[in-house]
Design an enzyme around this catalytic site. Structure first.
Site, mmCIF file in Angstrom:
data_model
loop_
_atom_site.group_PDB
_atom_site.id
_atom_site.type_symbol
_atom_site.label_atom_id
_atom_site.label_comp_id
_atom_site.label_asym_id
_atom_site.label_seq_id
_atom_site.Cartn_x
_atom_site.Cartn_y
_atom_site.Cartn_z
ATOM 1 C CG HIS A 96 -1.641 1.264 1.459
ATOM 2 N ND1 HIS A 96 -2.467 1.893 0.553
ATOM 3 C CD2 HIS A 96 -1.560 2.080 2.541
ATOM 4 C CE1 HIS A 96 -2.872 3.046 1.082
ATOM 5 N NE2 HIS A 96 -2.339 3.182 2.281
ATOM 6 C CG HIS A 120 0.899 6.785 4.158
ATOM 7 N ND1 HIS A 120 1.215 6.004 3.079
ATOM 8 C CD2 HIS A 120 -0.341 6.390 4.554
ATOM 9 C CE1 HIS A 120 0.218 5.175 2.826
ATOM 10 N NE2 HIS A 120 -0.746 5.384 3.706
ATOM 11 C CD GLU A 124 -3.366 6.581 10.940
ATOM 12 O OE1 GLU A 124 -4.105 5.594 10.718
ATOM 13 O OE2 GLU A 124 -3.391 7.623 10.278
ATOM 14 C CG ASP A 125 -1.477 1.298 10.935
ATOM 15 O OD1 ASP A 125 -2.297 1.661 11.800
ATOM 16 O OD2 ASP A 125 -1.712 1.311 9.724
ATOM 17 C CG ASP A 187 -3.486 6.933 2.543
ATOM 18 O OD1 ASP A 187 -3.517 5.694 2.327
ATOM 19 O OD2 ASP A 187 -3.937 7.468 3.574
ATOM 20 C CG ASP A 307 -22.367 9.063 -29.999
ATOM 21 O OD1 ASP A 307 -21.547 8.230 -29.569
ATOM 22 O OD2 ASP A 307 -23.528 8.778 -30.323
#
Ligand code: MN
Length: 759
Positions: A96, A120, A124-125, A187, A307
């Site tokens: 990701h 990024h 957070e993780d 992201d 068209d």
């Protein structure tokens, strides 16, 4: 980034244990027994490998080796930290951030942005914090990563509050550094591309947020390539069936289209090369969403939108743009009024291009955009082009962005909380319109502040006229409810629904306002005019004249202070109560009768009144003539009329106390007489003073009834001593009948006094 899109391993390699391994895809997830097994297939590792190679290749085309090394270092670090984590789709998590970085690399973004994209999700993780990133990769990268990271360790009372606070944080970080939003958009774009693994609800929520927040921000900053892809992906998630139908329609038509596109492209290229212009001709195909939007907003059929053949002509310089324009206008006939010069006058977000529409092969419309390479880059990436070319701090795109960011900062400073701040940002992002849906899913575009009633009128003016309520997202709501983006509005109509003056207080669209006003004015004019005509005619008939026999010239002298210019307007004013029919009639006829010998010393109004024949009042004239409640005149009483705007002509007895006060403004009084043939009852008050004794009220009441008269009301006052005062309001046709009733009451015993009450 929705947290649930990640499966975060329960244990992590500690931050201090830095691995220098570059090929992170060699890390085997099974090293951590708690990670879902068998999800990192060879295939996904292969995918990462090629993604990685592609990124380095891309970066080497515009970055220095040192910068590329910095990015590689960030990549190794990120891979290490995310090790063992997988996405819901099963790929190793690093897939990701790597994809997000690639999106930015395709826009030639600088190394700090790309490192930040790779890192990024670290804050957070993973256990790594901002300081740690700063130590490793510097302040710039750390700030960017922090800008796109959600707030930590805060107890939010609701999900909405958390969302609002996080979004507010990101927007403020963006004010400090525009690259924050570019990292965030990259992201979000990758998340949207891989949204299919999410549940239905989550998909819709994320798509909605993308359309509400990220798409308009991208639009505002001119980041159009990302914006278009986000729009298209959001549309696909929100309206999968519509997307599929349109997609299939496009597929079906594409083959026919292809031939014509190729032919047209070749013709354009030949023509321009013959004119000595170096040029690149690019065929354009609209996205599903842009076709959908055009169909809905401009109310066009699929063919009308699809068209149309779009080409982009890229030339070397501005001069060549105009020469190319001349050449293509010479090749095909231009459609009048479609040429736009955004080179001389760029759009607010810095967009520059020439636009024209031609009647192409077989008469099909041919949309052309003619611009230079630089302009094309700005058209695609907006503010991001700034980092690519370093042209500038004062490029139009950049200036515009700066201005907007300053606005955001002001909004933040004046807002009381994140909700209010975000609301203002959203209003600012869609400065002009709000998009809502009909129950059938049609998009309606309305100005901001538009209410449910504006929506109803926008659907159809008849629906607006008969609207009595709405259901907004299936909830009953008043017509005055202001609409918000994305709501579905269902109008409830009924034949009893009618436009009302109160509606004008809240509608904002010109269509609704105009329609309501028109209706009210028509209604009022028509009703007033009809009434006035009848009143004036009747008044004139009492003078043996009629409206037919009256010319405007005769009335004119009495209308000097008004703007009335014809009989119709005159009738309307009479109907509205601004002019009194009896007075007008009296003056018109009176003026006729005494148009000779007018003693100049007497005021004219007095003359007319004296000479005029008195009016007769007909009992049926309830609408203009009313009878004073103070003195209750009945036929046979000497009466006088008092005209007042809005109340019509009020009839008083000449003996009335109130009238003697009104006499001071004689212009409003008028001589009147009762008609001979009146067939209705009037009210009169009879006051009876009787000895206080049981049964006296019943005795008087039955006497009045025996005279055939109806009692409309009784008022009882206990006097001091032995007497009671009873006041009866009796329906009575004339003075004779009243006298009879009074006489009959007098015959009863214990009656002290019977009188007609005055005033
Ligand atoms: Mn992410």
């Amino acid at each position: 980034m929705p947290r649930s899109q990640k499966i975060i391993a329960a244990s992590k390699i500690s931050a201090s244990k830095k691995s220098k391994r570059r090929n992170i895809y060699n890390i085997n997830s099974t090293e951590d027994p708690r990670t879902t097994p068998n999800i990192q297939t060879d295939k996904s590792l292969e995918a990462i490998g090629s993604l990685e190679e592609n990124l380095w290749r891309r970066l080497s085309t515009y970055l220095e080796p040192k910068q590329i090394n910095d990015i590689k270092r960030a990549y190794v670090f990120s891979s290490e930290q995310h090790k063992g984590q997988t996405r819901i789709s099963g790929e190793p998590y690093i897939y990701h951030p790597l994809s997000a970085a690639t999106i930015l690399a395709d826009m030639n973004m600088d190394s700090a942005s790309i490192s930040a994209a790779i890192l990024h999700d670290i804050i957070e993780d993973t256990p790594i914090n901002k300081d740690h990133i700063e130590k490793e990769f510097g302040y710039e990268v750390a700030s960017l990563v922090d800008g796109v990271s959600k707030l930590e360790n805060i107890d939010f009372s609701s999900r909405a509050e958390a969302d609002a606070d996080n979004l507010a944080k990101m927007l403020l970080a963006m004010v400090n550094d525009l690259r924050v939003i570019l990292v965030k958009l990259a992201d979000r774009l990758h998340n949207m591309r891989t949204l299919n693994v999410m549940s239905y609800d989550k998909k819709r929520r994320i798509a909605r947020e993308t359309l509400d927040i990220y798409v308009p921000i991208a639009l505002r900053l001119g980041i159009n390539e990302i914006r278009q892809e986000l729009e298209n992906l959001s549309f696909q998630s929100l309206f999968p069936i519509r997307y599929k139908v349109l997609k299939n329609a496009i597929k079906k038509r594409r083959r026919n289209r292809k031939e014509l596109m190729a032919k047209t492209g070749a013709t354009l290229l030949n023509c321009l090369q013959d004119s000595g212009i170096k040029i690149k001709v690019i065929g354009r195909e609209k996205t599903v969403y842009s076709i959908y939007k055009k169909m809905r907003v401009k109310k066009l059929s699929f063919s009308e939108v699809f068209d149309v053949y779009g080409f982009r002509l890229i030339v070397n310089d501005i001069d060549a743009c105009y020469r190319a324009l001349g050449a293509v206008h010479n090749l095909y006939k231009p459609v009048p009024g479609k040429f736009k010069d955004y080179i001389a006058i760029p759009k607010a977000n810095g967009y520059q291009s020439l636009h024209t529409v031609l009647f192409g092969l077989k008469g099909t419309p041919l949309e052309l955009q003619i611009r230079t390479e630089d302009m094309d880059n700005i058209a695609a990436t907006g503010v991001a082009a700034h980092w690519k070319y370093k042209t500038a701090d004062n490029s139009p795109a950049h200036n515009h962005a700066r201005e907007w960011l300053n606005n955001i900062l002001e909004m933040q400073q004046s807002a009381r909380n994140s909700f209010e701040f975000l609301e203002n940002v959203k209003i600012d992002l869609f400065p002009d319109e709000v998009y809502v849906f009909t129950p059938a899913g049609d998009i309606m575009e309305l100005p901001r502040e538009a209410t449910a009633l504006d929506f109803a009128y926008a659907v159809h003016s008849d629906i607006g006229k008969n609207a009595i309520g709405v259901k907004i997202d299936k909830i009953h709501s008043p017509l005055s409810t202001a609409l918000r983006n994305g709501q579905t509005v269902e109008v409830i109509t009924s034949s009893v629904g009618k436009p009302s003056p109160a509606h004008l207080d809240f509608v904002v669209t010109a269509k609704a306002r105009g329609s309501i006003k028109h209706y009210l004015k028509n209604l009022q004019d028509q009703q007033a005019s009809d009434l006035g005509e009848r009143l004036l005619d009747e008044s004139l008939k009492r003078h043996s004249s009629s409206l037919k026999e009256t010319s405007f010239e005769q009335v004119k002298p009495f209308l000097k202070s008004t703007k009335i210019t014809c009989i119709e307007d005159l009738c309307k004013e009479v109907g509205l109560g601004n002019l009194m029919a009896p007075i007008l009639a009296q003056r018109i006829v009176g003026a006729e009768q005494q148009s000779f010998k007018k003693p100049s010393t007497w005021p004219s109004w007095l003359l007319r009144r004296r000479r005029a024949k008195s009016l007769f009042i007909k009992g049926t004239e309830g609408m203009v003539v009313s009878f004073a409640n103070c003195c209750h005149p009945i036929p046979g009483d000497p009466v006088v009329g008092v005209a007042s705007a809005g109340h019509g002509l009020v009839v008083h007895r000449q003996a009335c106390n109130n009238f003697s006060k009104l006499r001071k403004s004689p212009e409003t009084t008028i001589d009147i007489e009762w008609a001979d043939d009146i067939n209705r009852d009037f009210s009169a008050k009879i006051r009876v003073i009787t000895k206080s004794q049981r049964g006296s009220l019943a005795g008087i009441a039955s006497t009045i009834a025996n005279q055939g008269r109806n009692i409309a009301g009784v008022n009882i006052e206990e006097n001091e001593g032995n007497y009671t005062s009873l006041t009866f309001l009796v329906d009575i046709p004339n003075r004779k009948a009243l006298a009879d009733v009074i006489k009959a009451i007098r015959t009863l015993s214990n009656i002290h006094k019977v009188v007609r009450a005055i005033g």
